[in-house]
Enzyme design. Sequence first.
Site, mmCIF file in Angstrom:
data_model
loop_
_atom_site.group_PDB
_atom_site.id
_atom_site.type_symbol
_atom_site.label_atom_id
_atom_site.label_comp_id
_atom_site.label_asym_id
_atom_site.label_seq_id
_atom_site.Cartn_x
_atom_site.Cartn_y
_atom_site.Cartn_z
ATOM 1 N N HIS A 115 0.758 -1.157 -0.079
ATOM 2 C CA HIS A 115 0.056 0.217 -0.022
ATOM 3 C C HIS A 115 1.000 1.188 0.045
ATOM 4 O O HIS A 115 1.800 1.340 0.675
ATOM 5 C CB HIS A 115 -0.832 -0.005 1.249
ATOM 6 C CG HIS A 115 -2.103 -0.976 1.390
ATOM 7 N ND1 HIS A 115 -2.495 -1.479 2.246
ATOM 8 C CD2 HIS A 115 -2.851 -1.198 0.208
ATOM 9 C CE1 HIS A 115 -3.649 -2.228 2.042
ATOM 10 N NE2 HIS A 115 -3.940 -1.834 0.914
ATOM 11 N N CYS A 119 -2.279 2.454 9.118
ATOM 12 C CA CYS A 119 -3.201 1.400 8.725
ATOM 13 C C CYS A 119 -4.427 1.559 9.456
ATOM 14 O O CYS A 119 -5.478 1.417 9.281
ATOM 15 C CB CYS A 119 -2.748 0.353 8.785
ATOM 16 S SG CYS A 119 -1.347 0.216 7.621
HETATM 17 N N1 ARG Z 1 -3.519 -7.317 6.458
HETATM 18 C C1 ARG Z 1 -3.986 -6.187 5.692
HETATM 19 C C2 ARG Z 1 -3.798 -6.305 4.288
HETATM 20 O O1 ARG Z 1 -3.071 -7.077 3.650
HETATM 21 C C3 ARG Z 1 -3.429 -5.086 6.222
HETATM 22 C C4 ARG Z 1 -3.630 -3.801 5.791
HETATM 23 C C5 ARG Z 1 -2.568 -2.442 6.119
HETATM 24 N N2 ARG Z 1 -3.250 -1.376 6.023
HETATM 25 C C6 ARG Z 1 -2.780 -0.383 5.403
HETATM 26 N N3 ARG Z 1 -3.605 0.874 5.147
HETATM 27 N N4 ARG Z 1 -1.400 -0.411 4.888
HETATM 28 O O2 ARG Z 1 -4.887 -5.721 3.770
#
Ligand code: ARG
Length: 267
Positions: free
Chosen positions: A162, A256
């Site tokens: 992300h 996150c």
């Molecule tokens: N386990 C989640 C995923 O892979 C983690 C998300 C983390 N969120 C973020 N905004 N980077 O989607």
Amino acid sequence: MPKHFLMCRPEHFTVEYAINPWMHPEADTDRDLAIRQWEGLKTAYEDLGHRVSLIDPIEGLPDMVFAANGALVAGGRVYGARFAFAERAAEGPAYLRWFAERGYPVKEPAHVNEGEGDFLALDEVILAGTGFRTDLAAHQEAQEFTGRPVVSLTLTDPRYYHLDTALFPLDGRNVAYYPGAFSRGSREVLARMFPDAVLANDADAEVLGLNAVSDGTHVVINSEAGDLQLELKRRGYEPIPVELSELRKAGGGPKCCTLEIRGENTK
Ligand code: ARG
């Protein structure tokens, strides 16, 4: 200026599937510790004078704690999320409902996007990540809905899946980022747009130090990101270190867990 954040208590947190390289379902997770660490993050925001609203966690959605992915809010308009993986699909409508019930103008997305995980709003532009989760077509959709120019950036390292794992806004005009997470062209774009950016090193990135939340003065950041905290201090920011090691087992950090509600409800 106090900020308004939406968060989701990790009451159902666990790592039971792997959709990014940080996740190892066979390893142990400690939900009570995750909740305590998350409470520490919430308290850090409140101590800084920010407002935190909560969305009810839903059983069977262990990643719902990562509120950043729930939507993109800009100028009080809410562009909904549409998740790349089936495991998280139900979170999109749940977050959109939270906003709709409170009267926000909402847009159901036609294209795959993971909210503020891949959309980071500055004063004049929205930076948008693609490469792992969010589709380029969603960048266009977000631009059309928010009326703000969207700049697409390509992520190339699966650990930084992300945009918010590799870059955070320091204020409305400048950013900190880890160049190694981006394609060559996107690195050039970032260097051109942000000649004064704070650059993070490998060690900072590897503890998700870029997954930070700045209010322009204070930067809430993973405590292990030592070099980055020193550099932020040198630049006049005050790092507020938080411990979120348990949530990092799912690939998440402070940002996150935090959906910023930008612009109050205009309706
Ligand atoms: N386990 C989640 C995923 O892979 C983690 C998300 C983390 N969120 C973020 N905004 N980077 O989607």
